[in-house]
Scaffold this active site. Sequence first.
Site, PDB file in Angstrom:
ATOM      1  N   GLU A 138       1.040  -1.188   0.152  1.00 43.59           N
ATOM      2  CA  GLU A 138       0.186  -0.153   0.011  1.00 43.59           C
ATOM      3  C   GLU A 138       0.931   1.290  -0.050  1.00 43.59           C
ATOM      4  OE1 GLU A 138      -2.662   0.237   2.519  1.00 43.59           O
ATOM      5  OE2 GLU A 138      -3.906   2.116   2.194  1.00 43.59           O
ATOM      6  N   ALA A 279       1.988   0.310  10.532  1.00 43.65           N
ATOM      7  CA  ALA A 279       1.674  -1.411  10.438  1.00 43.65           C
ATOM      8  C   ALA A 279       1.038  -1.407   9.174  1.00 43.65           C
ATOM      9  CB  ALA A 279       0.767  -1.999  11.708  1.00 43.65           C
ATOM     10  N   MET A 280       0.686  -2.721   9.148  1.00 41.44           N
ATOM     11  CA  MET A 280      -0.281  -3.720   7.063  1.00 41.44           C
ATOM     12  C   MET A 280      -0.903  -4.299   7.444  1.00 41.44           C
ATOM     13  SD  MET A 280      -0.719  -1.600   4.479  1.00 41.44           S
ATOM     14  CE  MET A 280      -2.219  -2.240   3.367  1.00 41.44           C
ATOM     15  N   HIS A 314      -6.488  -2.150  15.481  1.00 37.04           N
ATOM     16  CA  HIS A 314      -6.712  -1.366  14.022  1.00 37.04           C
ATOM     17  C   HIS A 314      -6.623  -1.799  13.115  1.00 37.04           C
ATOM     18  CE1 HIS A 314      -6.613   2.218  10.649  1.00 37.04           C
ATOM     19  NE2 HIS A 314      -5.893   1.443  10.686  1.00 37.04           N
ATOM     20  N   GLU A 315      -5.443  -2.930  12.479  1.00 38.47           N
ATOM     21  CA  GLU A 315      -5.194  -3.619  11.596  1.00 38.47           C
ATOM     22  C   GLU A 315      -6.039  -5.029  11.512  1.00 38.47           C
ATOM     23  OE1 GLU A 315      -3.867  -2.026  10.013  1.00 38.47           O
ATOM     24  OE2 GLU A 315      -2.678  -0.469  10.969  1.00 38.47           O
ATOM     25  N   GLU A 337      -9.783   4.119   6.218  1.00 40.70           N
ATOM     26  CA  GLU A 337      -8.648   4.857   7.120  1.00 40.70           C
ATOM     27  C   GLU A 337      -9.996   5.603   8.614  1.00 40.70           C
ATOM     28  OE1 GLU A 337      -6.609   2.892   7.855  1.00 40.70           O
ATOM     29  OE2 GLU A 337      -5.624   2.394   6.179  1.00 40.70           O
TER      30      GLU A 337
HETATM   31  N1  ARG Z   1      -3.078   0.863   5.723  1.00 41.12           N
HETATM   32  C1  ARG Z   1      -1.795   1.269   6.255  1.00 41.12           C
HETATM   33  C2  ARG Z   1      -2.786   1.598   7.656  1.00 41.12           C
HETATM   34  O1  ARG Z   1      -3.340   1.870   8.423  1.00 41.12           O
HETATM   35  C3  ARG Z   1      -1.549   2.236   6.266  1.00 41.12           C
HETATM   36  C4  ARG Z   1       0.178   1.855   5.406  1.00 41.12           C
HETATM   37  C5  ARG Z   1      -0.216   2.919   4.395  1.00 41.12           C
HETATM   38  N2  ARG Z   1       1.205   2.797   4.048  1.00 41.12           N
HETATM   39  C6  ARG Z   1       1.819   4.091   3.196  1.00 41.12           C
HETATM   40  N3  ARG Z   1       3.155   3.838   2.566  1.00 41.12           N
HETATM   41  N4  ARG Z   1       1.325   4.860   2.433  1.00 41.12           N
HETATM   42  O2  ARG Z   1      -3.498   1.201   8.930  1.00 41.12           O
HETATM   43 ZN    ZN Z   2      -5.966   1.868   8.858  1.00 39.88          ZN
END
Ligand code: ARG
Ligand code: ZN
Length: 895
Positions: A138, A279-280, A314-315, A337
């Site tokens: 992402e 985190a992801m 959250h994740e 988000e």
């Molecule tokens: N989706 C991830 C999170 O909120 C964030 C990742 C964003 N990464 C980036 N390279 N912009 O929970």
């Molecule tokens: Zn997120």
Amino acid sequence: MPDTATAAPAQTPTVIRREDYTAPDYAIDSLALAFDLEPGATRVKSRLAVAPAHEQGSAADVRPLKLDGEALKLVSIALDGQPLAEGRDYRVDDSGLTVTAPPQGSFTLEIETEIDPKGNSELSGLYLSNGIFCTQCEAEGFRRITYFPDRPDVLTRYHVTIRGPKDSCPVLLSNGNLAETGELSDGRHYAVWDDPFPKPSYLFALVAGDLACHEEGFTTHSGREVALRIYVEHGKESRTGWAMDSLKRAMRWDETRFGLEYDLDLFNIVAVSDFNMGAMENKSLNVFNDKYILADPDTATDGDYAGIESVVAHEYFHNWTGNRVTCRDWFQLSLKEGLTVFRDQEFSSDVRSRPVERIQTVRALRARQFPEDAGPLAHPVRPDSYIEINNFYTPTVYEKGAEVIRMLHSLLGEDGFQKGMRLYIERHDGQAATCDDFVAAMADANDVDLEQFKRWYSQAGTPEVEVTGAYDGDSGTYEMTVRQTCPPTPGQPEKQPLQIPFAVGLLDAQGQDIPLALEGEDSGATSATKVLELRESEQRFRFPGVPEPRALSYNRGFSAPVNLKSEQSAEELAFLMAQDSDPFARWEAGQRYALRLLLQAVETLQAGGVPEFDTAFIDAFREILRDPQLDKAFAAEALTLPGESYIGEQMQPLDVDAIHRAREALRRRLAETLTDDLQEVYTVNTVTEAYSPEGEQAAQRALRNTALSYLSALAPEEGAALERLVDHYHAADNMTDRMAPLRLLADIGGEAAEATLQDFHDRYRDNDLVMDKWLALQAVSARPDTLERVKALEEHPVFSLSRPNKVRALIGTFVQANPLRYHAADGSGYRFHADRVLTLDGINSQIAARLLTPLGRWARMGEERQRLMKAELERILSAPDLSRDVYEIASKSLE
Ligand code: ARG
Ligand code: ZN
């Protein structure tokens, strides 16, 4: 000084616009990926089952197939088994590969690329973190792995084979279910992973390395047995317990509060030390920054524990809000988000103290999102355009996005909101959706009209709400006039009125809530807090049949993310501070009162005077210190003055020196007047039980360390105060109690401070995460030589510009959290800042662009600093080979 003409990069980067969205021309029904892992040259074979997604009446309707790709070496490409020829069948450029004339109907495309994980310092795509292969896709990292339609509305089933060396990569992970493992020659082995859920490429993940595993199990509501595994570098496994517990709590909570259950038999988390973000949420294979997984009492503070709990949750929550229902395009980022932040905030509020969570959320919103919304980078929750999407993982998309969801929740109530959630998921499970889809589900499920509410998604800027009230003694009616405005933001000179849920209360002379019903409502509708629905620029609300109120309490619970313009007397604020039944509003009254005193003190200091502070304020502080009924975590919040940055937001031009001196003066005044009470609080709140990161003892630590902070403001150079700090540090059996005095010592400086910092360093030199704290403590110090120190620390072996956590801890802290030293009058802070942004841009452009934002706040400063800051932005912009990321932030910052 550089001249003022700003040079754009050789090619001005393209602006992507929301209105230009078109659906994909092709669907990719399945994708088989095979990785041959080598640090410097990994081979990736992919097989795409391609099907046209548009009408193909005849061959004339066939469109080119455009695949994204970046930093790839193309090894081979074949269509239905036939090799393609460059020029004739396809062309490649910097942004991807186009098959110019594909056949009509479905076909198979096979592509082999070579990539260089070891040389990938951007940490986007496949890279190495301390020898571990891991991915971050992402938003657009998948295109750095292979050619693919790297956009969230292309959902595909993934089948992944990973081949790698057994010794350095015993663990081979990807999304979904493990289908097969086996041995290969030359000390290599393989694993095959199959993900049954179609997903966009940004949710793909691969991890390979030598990792330790902490495994436990979870039984879902309907009886599914899920294996939970947390993988970390060897030696770190003893610090995964809290993350595991947090995960289980989050899974249970999502079942009970949202009715959402986990959907696979395996849930993996991997923590790595080098990661661009927190985190992801990759499907069933979350990848984390170590910082949000690892904790034990000796190395993590209570705040760190809370952060881990919330990020793990959250994740995990993204599995439904983000993965099962994903985003159509990146303009819809807040769809997942904002909603998921709302969900993690609700989780924390349900398992911790709701008022304290709300206070901390609002503090962070004001510290980060309000300034963004008031500056050159202001953008709507659903942006209209971007150059680099990674620049839009912002407090506005996340935190303001969560406030927007929260307002829907207040307007619809918990039942209505959950009805809307069920409809949203029922309609869009397995799809890529939009913010409009979400609002439509909420509206349809509740049979309400939310058209005006949608302006929250399209309109940037923090609205201002002004309330005036008048009591008519003859009729016993209180009339409230509420006005809303919103300052212009870039590209949006005019604003429309918003639909705002605005919670108010009236307090009588005893501090009791007066039951309220609006004129025309039946008396059964009375309540202590009334949520007014604002829709126009000016509205009147009448409350008949009420006694004369003593004080007016508004935006209770921070029901809307707005600034309040109303004047309230110091007396009224002191009353609310002591009496308001709404804990948030009570805290808020104290903050507003403090802010007023601090801004007055700033003026006095600027005029060469000595500031004085109301005794009423000090008395109110004393009441809080003495109130045994009060939740201690709340008391700690109520006793904490607004931060220097937030004070600075309220003045123009911003005077960092005067703000610092004013805040210190108030701290000292409070400490001098309340010494005995502070001593008492400090003494009685000593924790004796074994450490736990939450509950009453965490609250006690928060309150005790707040008292410690005030006591240290008493002639800090003096022996007794210093000694207390040093003793507190050495007596500590946990990180919270070590950090609190150390933070204060770092501001005071001198021999005792140096010795304690050294002790801390020696004790934790081998712990990466704690060394980040050590760096940050020194970068935030108010000492005049802080910049010199920061530069010296860049030479320390633990520091590296290619490691995001180090950059954030040292440089990020200095430029974002130390306004006093960053804004040094001679511009040295700005010069240092720009130098580092430029160097970093060649290493990791996402991190460089993020680091850059404070320079964009120049308009708030006095003339000379404005000139210095703009000159640095110009210098950045005129540098050769600037990334899109930095170009976008720097150019917008100068507009
Ligand atoms: N989706 C991830 C999170 O909120 C964030 C990742 C964003 N990464 C980036 N390279 N912009 O929970
Ligand atoms: Zn997120």
